[in-house]
Design a protein around this motif. Structure first.
Motif, PDB file in Angstrom:
ATOM      1  N   PHE A  88      -9.018  11.666  -1.873  1.00 49.68           N
ATOM      2  CA  PHE A  88      -8.264  10.956  -0.854  1.00 49.68           C
ATOM      3  C   PHE A  88      -7.796   9.616  -1.405  1.00 49.68           C
ATOM      4  O   PHE A  88      -8.264   9.160  -2.448  1.00 49.68           O
ATOM      5  N   ALA A  89      -6.889   8.982  -0.676  1.00 46.70           N
ATOM      6  CA  ALA A  89      -6.352   7.711  -1.149  1.00 46.70           C
ATOM      7  C   ALA A  89      -7.424   6.628  -1.188  1.00 46.70           C
ATOM      8  O   ALA A  89      -7.414   5.764  -2.065  1.00 46.70           O
ATOM      9  N   GLY A 348      14.333   8.108  -3.598  1.00 47.54           N
ATOM     10  CA  GLY A 348      13.136   7.641  -2.917  1.00 47.54           C
ATOM     11  C   GLY A 348      12.922   8.362  -1.616  1.00 47.54           C
ATOM     12  O   GLY A 348      13.668   9.277  -1.248  1.00 47.54           O
ATOM     13  N   GLY A 349      11.903   7.953  -0.898  1.00 49.10           N
ATOM     14  CA  GLY A 349      11.584   8.540   0.398  1.00 49.10           C
ATOM     15  C   GLY A 349      10.451   7.770   1.036  1.00 49.10           C
ATOM     16  O   GLY A 349       9.889   6.842   0.444  1.00 49.10           O
ATOM     17  N   PHE A 350      10.131   8.157   2.257  1.00 49.43           N
ATOM     18  CA  PHE A 350       9.108   7.453   3.024  1.00 49.43           C
ATOM     19  C   PHE A 350       7.799   8.229   3.034  1.00 49.43           C
ATOM     20  O   PHE A 350       7.772   9.422   3.330  1.00 49.43           O
ATOM     21  N   VAL A 351       6.727   7.521   2.686  1.00 46.31           N
ATOM     22  CA  VAL A 351       5.377   8.061   2.736  1.00 46.31           C
ATOM     23  C   VAL A 351       4.726   7.550   4.015  1.00 46.31           C
ATOM     24  O   VAL A 351       4.837   6.361   4.342  1.00 46.31           O
ATOM     25  N   ASP A 352       4.057   8.431   4.742  1.00 43.21           N
ATOM     26  CA  ASP A 352       3.359   7.990   5.947  1.00 43.21           C
ATOM     27  C   ASP A 352       1.957   7.554   5.566  1.00 43.21           C
ATOM     28  O   ASP A 352       1.170   8.321   5.028  1.00 43.21           O
ATOM     29  N   ASP A 360      -5.044  11.262   9.177  1.00 45.03           N
ATOM     30  CA  ASP A 360      -5.210  11.204  10.628  1.00 45.03           C
ATOM     31  C   ASP A 360      -4.872  12.576  11.217  1.00 45.03           C
ATOM     32  O   ASP A 360      -3.701  12.928  11.372  1.00 45.03           O
ATOM     33  N   PHE A 361      -5.900  13.369  11.507  1.00 42.28           N
ATOM     34  CA  PHE A 361      -5.741  14.660  12.169  1.00 42.28           C
ATOM     35  C   PHE A 361      -6.354  14.529  13.553  1.00 42.28           C
ATOM     36  O   PHE A 361      -7.480  14.046  13.690  1.00 42.28           O
ATOM     37  N   TYR A 370      -1.842  17.296  15.983  1.00 45.90           N
ATOM     38  CA  TYR A 370      -0.967  16.579  15.056  1.00 45.90           C
ATOM     39  C   TYR A 370      -1.722  16.322  13.763  1.00 45.90           C
ATOM     40  O   TYR A 370      -2.958  16.225  13.744  1.00 45.90           O
ATOM     41  N   VAL A 371      -0.978  16.228  12.668  1.00 44.58           N
ATOM     42  CA  VAL A 371      -1.528  15.807  11.371  1.00 44.58           C
ATOM     43  C   VAL A 371      -0.546  14.811  10.773  1.00 44.58           C
ATOM     44  O   VAL A 371       0.664  15.023  10.784  1.00 44.58           O
ATOM     45  N   GLN A 372      -1.072  13.711  10.248  1.00 44.86           N
ATOM     46  CA  GLN A 372      -0.220  12.657   9.705  1.00 44.86           C
ATOM     47  C   GLN A 372      -1.068  11.762   8.803  1.00 44.86           C
ATOM     48  O   GLN A 372      -2.272  11.952   8.661  1.00 44.86           O
ATOM     49  N   GLY A 373      -0.411  10.799   8.159  1.00 43.38           N
ATOM     50  CA  GLY A 373      -1.138   9.789   7.404  1.00 43.38           C
ATOM     51  C   GLY A 373      -1.751  10.284   6.108  1.00 43.38           C
ATOM     52  O   GLY A 373      -2.841   9.845   5.724  1.00 43.38           O
ATOM     53  N   PHE A 374      -1.044  11.149   5.385  1.00 40.89           N
ATOM     54  CA  PHE A 374      -1.603  11.685   4.144  1.00 40.89           C
ATOM     55  C   PHE A 374      -1.664  10.636   3.036  1.00 40.89           C
ATOM     56  O   PHE A 374      -2.378  10.796   2.055  1.00 40.89           O
ATOM     57  N   SER A 375      -0.912   9.564   3.172  1.00 45.31           N
ATOM     58  CA  SER A 375      -1.056   8.367   2.335  1.00 45.31           C
ATOM     59  C   SER A 375      -0.980   8.650   0.837  1.00 45.31           C
ATOM     60  O   SER A 375      -1.770   8.138   0.037  1.00 45.31           O
TER      61      SER A 375
END
Length: 435
Positions: A88-89, A348-352, A360-361, A370-375
């Motif tokens: 993980f990050a 480029g692009g946007f990382v959440d 954040d699951f 929801y699933v998000q924040g894979f960082s």
């Protein structure tokens, strides 16, 4: 930054993408959602996470509709660095919040995520240039003990014993640069062409019977025992919803959930082809490389013998043209022998990202996930996310509940103030890294 302006910025960042130039999209996009449809599961987002949910649900016999505001791989899944990583990050956050046993379980699932990428590549014949091998490197004396401590924790505390320590001579034998003082080698992690992989997952989802709809931004999710996902021209009536749009999802999720992530722009350049021999001389075995600074550099050699070099996080999303020369200077700072090489692509692009860099699951309702924040760890971790969401829909909630225990704070201010606040925070960390 509003969702419309974020979409416009994201479109601009992808105009000179090496991945788009070297992947073969279908001749025609998936259709727009039109009229009333019914399915067991409606997935919002056709990136790694959403397509993984679709595949896992189809494997359990559930009917699936996937809707996307653009087309598969338009977002971070189609333009990231391609690093396919265990862990993980911020691994220390995982252990602090979940405890040692929870951290070991989470780490085991992250290892499963890398194995799942390899499994799907093999099962569906996805030609995405997967290359094993990953090097984490230290550029500063103060970062060497940090790197060693992380490796020892991974082995002794989190149950991952595949890592090898490389001292200064050993890391410089692996990477043709004088910048590095030490490194850790991971033979399981690796790198791939992310857009090719994402398009392969989309093909696999269609093959397995999922329906994909493109250019169909979701306007609202009507919650209830039978949720309804609405677009401008159609709707999906379903038993379950899985929101997997990450940084560009917009107002679909409640504000208290959406405010837990922030869109951070990251940039990559691709050199002209270097030729096989020159490319091989840069990194032994063509492993992917990343340093352990807060604002990190990451790079790898692509299948067509180019160097792909990325970094320079930004919350405001400056254009690749503005930052391309800065990234080139960082690249030649690592490899002075490439000072004569042309840059052919910059994108480029946007990382959440979440504030604590942990994924954040969660669920809004018992049937709305929801699933998000894979960082920055999304290539492999999104596969795990899809699996645990599908398991939760089937009543197997253990893995999902483990991740749902992670606590997340909101970013301060609304969307309009989040960018400036992030820039101040990032300036603070840039100043700290000077010393």
């Amino acid at each position: 930054m509003t969702n419309d302006s974020l979409d416009r910025r994201a479109d601009a960042l992808a105009r000179d993408s090496y991945y788009e130039a070297t992947a073969s999209r279908p001749l025609a996009d998936d259709p727009m959602l039109d009229g009333i449809h019914e399915a067991d599961v409606c997935v919002i987002g056709a990136g790694f996470a959403g397509l993984s949910v679709a595949l896992e649900c189809r494997a359990r016999g559930l009917s699936v509709i996937v809707v996307d505001a653009h087309r598969p791989g338009w977002g971070a899944s189609g333009r990231n660095g391609g690093q396919t990583l265990v862990g993980f990050a911020k691994d220390e956050v995982i252990e602090k919040q979940l405890g040692l046993d929870g951290a070991r379980a989470a780490w085991a699932m992250s290892v499963e995520g890398v194995a799942l990428v390899r499994e799907r590549i093999a099962r569906y014949g996805i030609d995405c240039d997967f290359t094993p091998g990953y090097l984490t490197v230290a550029t500063k004396p103060k970062r060497v003990p940090d790197l060693r401590a992380w490796m020892e924790a991974a082995s002794s505390r989190w149950g991952y014993g595949n890592l090898s320590w490389l001292d200064t001579d050993a890391i410089r034998a692996r990477i043709a640069s004088r910048n590095y003082l030490a490194g850790v080698y991971d033979p399981l992690s690796g790198h791939l062409h992310p857009l090719k992989y994402c398009l392969g997952l989309a093909d696999a989802a269609r093959l397995e019977g999922a329906q994909l709809f493109a250019h169909s931004p979701v306007l609202e999710v009507v919650r209830g025992s039978r949720p309804v996902v609405r677009t401008a021209t159609g709707e999906v009536r379903c038993r379950f919803v899985a929101a997997c749009g990450n940084a560009t999802l917009g107002d679909v999720l409640p504000a208290e959930v959406a405010s837990r992530i922030a869109p951070i722009a990251s940039y990559i350049v691709a050199t002209e082809p270097l030729g096989r021999e020159r490319a091989n001389s840069l990194i032994a075995g063509r492993a992917a490389v990343c340093d352990n600074n807060f604002f990190l550099d990451y790079y790898r050699v692509a299948a067509d013998h180019r160097l792909l070099f990325g970094g320079r996080a930004s919350s405001t999303g400056a254009s690749p043209a503005q930052l391309g020369e800065e990234i080139r200077q960082r690249m030649t700072g690592v490899f002075p022998q490439l000072s004569d090489v042309k840059i052919e692509f910059a994108w480029g692009g946007f990382v959440d990202v979440t504030r604590n860099r942990a994924p954040d699951f969660g669920s809004i309702d018992s049937n709305y996930y929801y699933v998000q924040g894979f960082s920055g760890h999304g290539v492999a971790l999104t596969g795990v996310a899809g699996r645990v969401v599908a398991q939760a829909m089937a009543g197997e909630t253990g893995a999902f509940d483990l991740f749902a225990k992670l606590r997340h704070a909101r970013f301060p201010g609304g969307p309009a103030f989040r960018g400036p606040a992030l820039e101040l925070g990032m300036l603070y960390h840039r100043i700290r890294e000077l010393f």
